[in-house]
Write an enzyme that holds these catalytic residues in place. Structure first.
Site, PDB file in Angstrom:
ATOM      1  N   ASN A 143       0.843  -1.194   0.000  1.00  0.00           N
ATOM      2  CA  ASN A 143       0.000   0.000   0.000  1.00  0.00           C
ATOM      3  C   ASN A 143       0.874   1.238   0.000  1.00  0.00           C
ATOM      4  OD1 ASN A 143      -2.965   0.974   0.541  1.00  0.00           O
ATOM      5  ND2 ASN A 143      -1.670   2.258   1.827  1.00  0.00           N
ATOM      6  N   GLU A 144       0.700   2.049  -1.026  1.00  0.00           N
ATOM      7  CA  GLU A 144       1.378   3.352  -1.118  1.00  0.00           C
ATOM      8  C   GLU A 144       2.856   3.283  -0.757  1.00  0.00           C
ATOM      9  OE1 GLU A 144      -0.752   6.476   0.916  1.00  0.00           O
ATOM     10  OE2 GLU A 144      -2.162   6.675  -0.730  1.00  0.00           O
ATOM     11  N   GLU A 321      -8.186   5.008  -4.263  1.00  0.00           N
ATOM     12  CA  GLU A 321      -8.758   5.682  -3.090  1.00  0.00           C
ATOM     13  C   GLU A 321      -9.146   7.098  -3.507  1.00  0.00           C
ATOM     14  OE1 GLU A 321      -6.017   5.579   0.192  1.00  0.00           O
ATOM     15  OE2 GLU A 321      -5.597   3.446  -0.073  1.00  0.00           O
ATOM     16  N   GLU A 369      -7.383   7.006  12.097  1.00  0.00           N
ATOM     17  CA  GLU A 369      -8.149   7.721  11.070  1.00  0.00           C
ATOM     18  C   GLU A 369      -9.605   7.975  11.461  1.00  0.00           C
ATOM     19  OE1 GLU A 369      -7.167   5.619   7.434  1.00  0.00           O
ATOM     20  OE2 GLU A 369      -5.213   6.620   7.368  1.00  0.00           O
ATOM     21  N   MET A 371     -10.896  10.663  12.214  1.00  0.00           N
ATOM     22  CA  MET A 371     -11.382  11.936  11.672  1.00  0.00           C
ATOM     23  C   MET A 371     -11.483  11.914  10.147  1.00  0.00           C
ATOM     24  SD  MET A 371     -11.797  13.293  14.504  1.00  0.00           S
ATOM     25  CE  MET A 371     -12.420  14.865  13.937  1.00  0.00           C
TER      26      MET A 371
HETATM   27  C1  GAL Z   1      -3.862   6.854   2.084  1.00  0.00           C
HETATM   28  C2  GAL Z   1      -3.734   5.427   2.557  1.00  0.00           C
HETATM   29  C3  GAL Z   1      -4.985   4.946   3.239  1.00  0.00           C
HETATM   30  C4  GAL Z   1      -5.498   5.980   4.188  1.00  0.00           C
HETATM   31  C5  GAL Z   1      -5.735   7.249   3.447  1.00  0.00           C
HETATM   32  C6  GAL Z   1      -6.311   8.352   4.302  1.00  0.00           C
HETATM   33  O1  GAL Z   1      -2.621   7.475   2.025  1.00  0.00           O
HETATM   34  O2  GAL Z   1      -3.431   4.565   1.492  1.00  0.00           O
HETATM   35  O3  GAL Z   1      -4.699   3.738   3.914  1.00  0.00           O
HETATM   36  O4  GAL Z   1      -4.557   6.162   5.203  1.00  0.00           O
HETATM   37  O5  GAL Z   1      -4.529   7.709   2.929  1.00  0.00           O
HETATM   38  O6  GAL Z   1      -6.528   9.513   3.544  1.00  0.00           O
END
Ligand code: GAL
Length: 659
Positions: A143-144, A321, A369, A371
């Protein structure tokens, strides 16, 4: 290709009893994809070798039974606590030499062989179990990569691997590498930095003053290659068990690894689009601009990444996302204006996205997360983003199939150039990404649709205008290909300024075939000392003193050459502000036979093979090219073919308030 929507879901966060209802609600809203699993390692393997896949079997079955296609993520961005017991030295190390701790995510080192073996093991288990699962229709690796500044690690593992990488880069007899070749390439005679053996080479941190730029550049290239290798390890395992396409979810303005190189091993480039977070967190603009677009985002930033990642994915791009409401991580996290979630989604489709997947389905009541908005509130009631997603689902069901087309304008983007600028910016705030982005912004303000091209491109046929800003090292065959292309080409500033080892080449840059121009001197300039151009606009930050016989096409107020060229090949010797860039680019568009517009901030245009989209990010309406664009609106038009003029169609209803 049909467009589709999805969301990111964490079944491990919710009681099993609500999975089926969640799945049904997703399907009812018109979502067809769901990404799961990417952080679930502690539930898949609570202690070493103790696999618990039964819950994931059930989650996939439940989602699939509702008609959803699953993107299954590998959980390697979140190694569980026990992993640190097994590999205490797997934690990445920061530039000050401190290991990064457990308790969030991405606490691993791309060079740690033990951790890589653990990743190979869990990915093998997952791929074997789900590779032929009828609901698993795509994969996501990790992930990222790079999130939270995690590409570069200053660890022992990195140092060992870097030495081996250098041996391969400067090969000698046997496996030993040629240390003299490295000394020469890096210019180590300077300050008595010569090495006798590769084992004497340390990482370029904790030096007294700046390290040798050639050393730093090679370390950045090495760090990028470690990401590529880490990703490839997973992709190869998945491919052995599955025919489903593999993606990774890249980020906004993450340039610490070569995404084209990672993308070459994958089927789809996806990325994570958080327009309001980006505006506050990544974009440097005056307060008035940020205030004006605080609830909408920057009208070029997402588009730039769509175009960049479309190239990284060799045409296949997704939004894995998509921001659905406020995020939690920027300095300020406002609510989007009504209509923005829909606008961002359509903009992604206009730039070629196959799927837009919202992050996340339901807002989490716990942990880091809390918020961060979801499509649902923590109490499962609908959040505003869901209605907009539902509206888009209805619209894409009606919309015609997408046909992508080559854009008339191209910009070359080179991660290696970013590494070189980072190593040697030569002035505060000079950043390759922003130079390219400024070029992109100016061309977009002129109404152009743009393709971003990888640095390996040699065939420019079909393009009318090609820009290559800031490509620090330009191989000779690229120079020749550009000079020979039919396009109007503009190279510079600071393109071809270094050879591959970061030396100043002689003859001096840019040494372009068929263009008599030499960069004789360069200077970086204070933000409060812009050099005005003769016809408006200014050189800011960085400029070059150009010599040679090439025709001068733009000058400073003091009469110094800024743009020189023939009718086809041009060299731009300064970083220009937006008015300056717009004027220069308008002239080049003109030379290329491209019509231009003069779009206000917030209003942008994008053409595909069959459609033209107008996006208004502004909360005010605009009249542009004979069209009324309401506040926060999308207008889609069928592109008129030569013989059939097709009517414009706006979208109905409140979404186009004022349209
Ligand atoms: C991204 C990440 C997600 C979540 C999201 C929140 O960077 O892949 O897991 O953290 O941001 O905005």
């Amino acid at each position: 290709m049909k467009r589709a929507l999805g969301c990111c879901y964490y079944p491990e966060h919710w009681p099993r009893e609500i999975w089926a209802e969640d799945a049904a609600r997703m399907a009812e809203a018109g979502l067809t994809w769901v990404r799961i699993g990417e952080f679930a390692w502690s539930r898949l393997e609570p202690s070493p070798g103790d696999y618990r896949f039964e819950w994931l079997d059930e989650a996939i079955e439940t989602l699939g039974a509702a008609g959803l296609k699953v993107v299954l993520g590998t959980p390697t961005a979140t190694p569980p606590r026990w992993m640190i017991e097994r590999h205490p030295d797997m934690l990445a190390v920061d530039a000050e030499g401190r290991p990064r701790g457990f308790g969030s995510r991405r606490h691993y080192d791309f060079s740690h062989e033990g951790y890589k073996a653990e990743c190979a093991r869990i990915v093998t288990e997952l791929a074997r179990r789900y590779g032929r699962n009828r609901h698993v229709a795509a994969w996501q690796t990790d992930n990222e990569y790079g999130c939270h500044d995690t590409v570069i690690s200053w660890s022992d593992a990195a140092r060992q691997a870097f030495r081996q990488w250098l041996r391969n880069r400067y090969p000698g007899a046997g496996n030993d590498g040629d240390i003299e070749a490295l000394n020469t390439a890096w210019g180590n005679v300077f300050w008595s930095m010569e090495y006798r053996d590769f084992d004497e080479i340390a990482l370029p941190n904790l030096t007294v003053t700046e390290p040798n730029p050639s050393h730093s550049l090679d370390f950045r290239r090495f760090s990028s290659d470690q990401v590529v290798a880490f990703n490839l390890l997973q992709a190869e395992i998945i491919r052995a068990y599955s025919d489903a396409p593999i993606a990774h979810n890249y980020m906004g303005k993450e340039t610490r690894f070569d995404h084209f190189a990672v993308g070459a091993d994958l089927d789809i480039a996806s990325w994570d689009s958080y327009p309001l977070g980006f505006l506050e967190d990544r974009i440097e603009r005056e307060a008035g601009y940020k205030r004006r677009f605080a609830r909408q985002g920057d009208a070029d930033f997402q588009a730039f990444h769509h175009d960049l990642y479309r190239a990284v994915g060799r045409g296949r791009m997704w939004i894995m996302e998509q921001q659905p409401g406020p995020v939690n991580w920027a300095p300020y996290n406002p609510l989007p204006l009504p209509g923005m979630v829909r606008l961002w989604t359509w903009e992604a489709f206009a730039h070629g996205a196959e799927v837009v997947s919202y992050f996340r389905w339901r807002q989490a009541p716990m942990a880091q997360e809390q918020m961060h908005a979801g499509l649902l509130r923590p109490d499962s009631a609908e959040a505003p983003g869901l209605a907009e997603a539902r509206a888009v689902a209805a619209e894409i069901a009606e919309a015609p199939e997408v046909m992508q087309a080559q854009a008339p304008v191209a910009i070359v983007f080179d991660y290696d150039a970013d590494f070189a600028w980072t190593v040697q910016p030569h002035g505060r705030g000079l950043d390759y990404f922003w130079l390219v982005f400024d070029t992109y912004r100016a061309l977009r303000a002129l109404g152009q649709s743009i393709d971003i091209l990888p640095p390996g491109t040699r065939d420019f046929s079909g393009y009318r205008l090609v820009a290559v800003p800031g490509m620090m090292h330009m191989p000779d065959d690229l120079k020749s290909a550009l000079a020979a292309s039919e396009a109007v080409v503009v190279i510079g500033p600071r393109s071809a300024a270094r050879d591959a080892t970061m030396r100043i080449p002689v003859p001096l840059p840019p040494a372009l075939p068929g263009l008599d121009v030499t960069v004789a001197r360069v200077e970086t300039i204070r933000p409060d000392m812009p050099l005005g151009l003769e016809k408006g606009g200014a050189a800011i930050g960085y400029r070059e003193v150009l010599e040679g016989g090439a025709a001068v096409l733009a000058r400073t107020e003091a009469g110094e050459a800024v743009l020189v060229g023939t009718d086809k090949l041009h060299y731009l010797g300064a970083w220009l502000d937006q008015p300056g860039l717009r004027r220069v680019m308008a002239g080049l568009c003109d030379a290329a036979g491209l019509e231009t517009l003069d779009l206000p901030d917030g209003v942008r245009l994008r053409e595909t093979g069959t459609e033209r989209f107008w996006f208004n990010y502004d909360s005010e309406a605009h009249e542009v090219a004979g069209r009324h664009l309401g506040p926060v609106s999308v207008v889609r038009e069928a592109v008129a073919r030569k013989d059939q003029a097709l009517p414009r169609q706006g979208f109905p209803g409140a979404w186009n308030a004022g349209a």
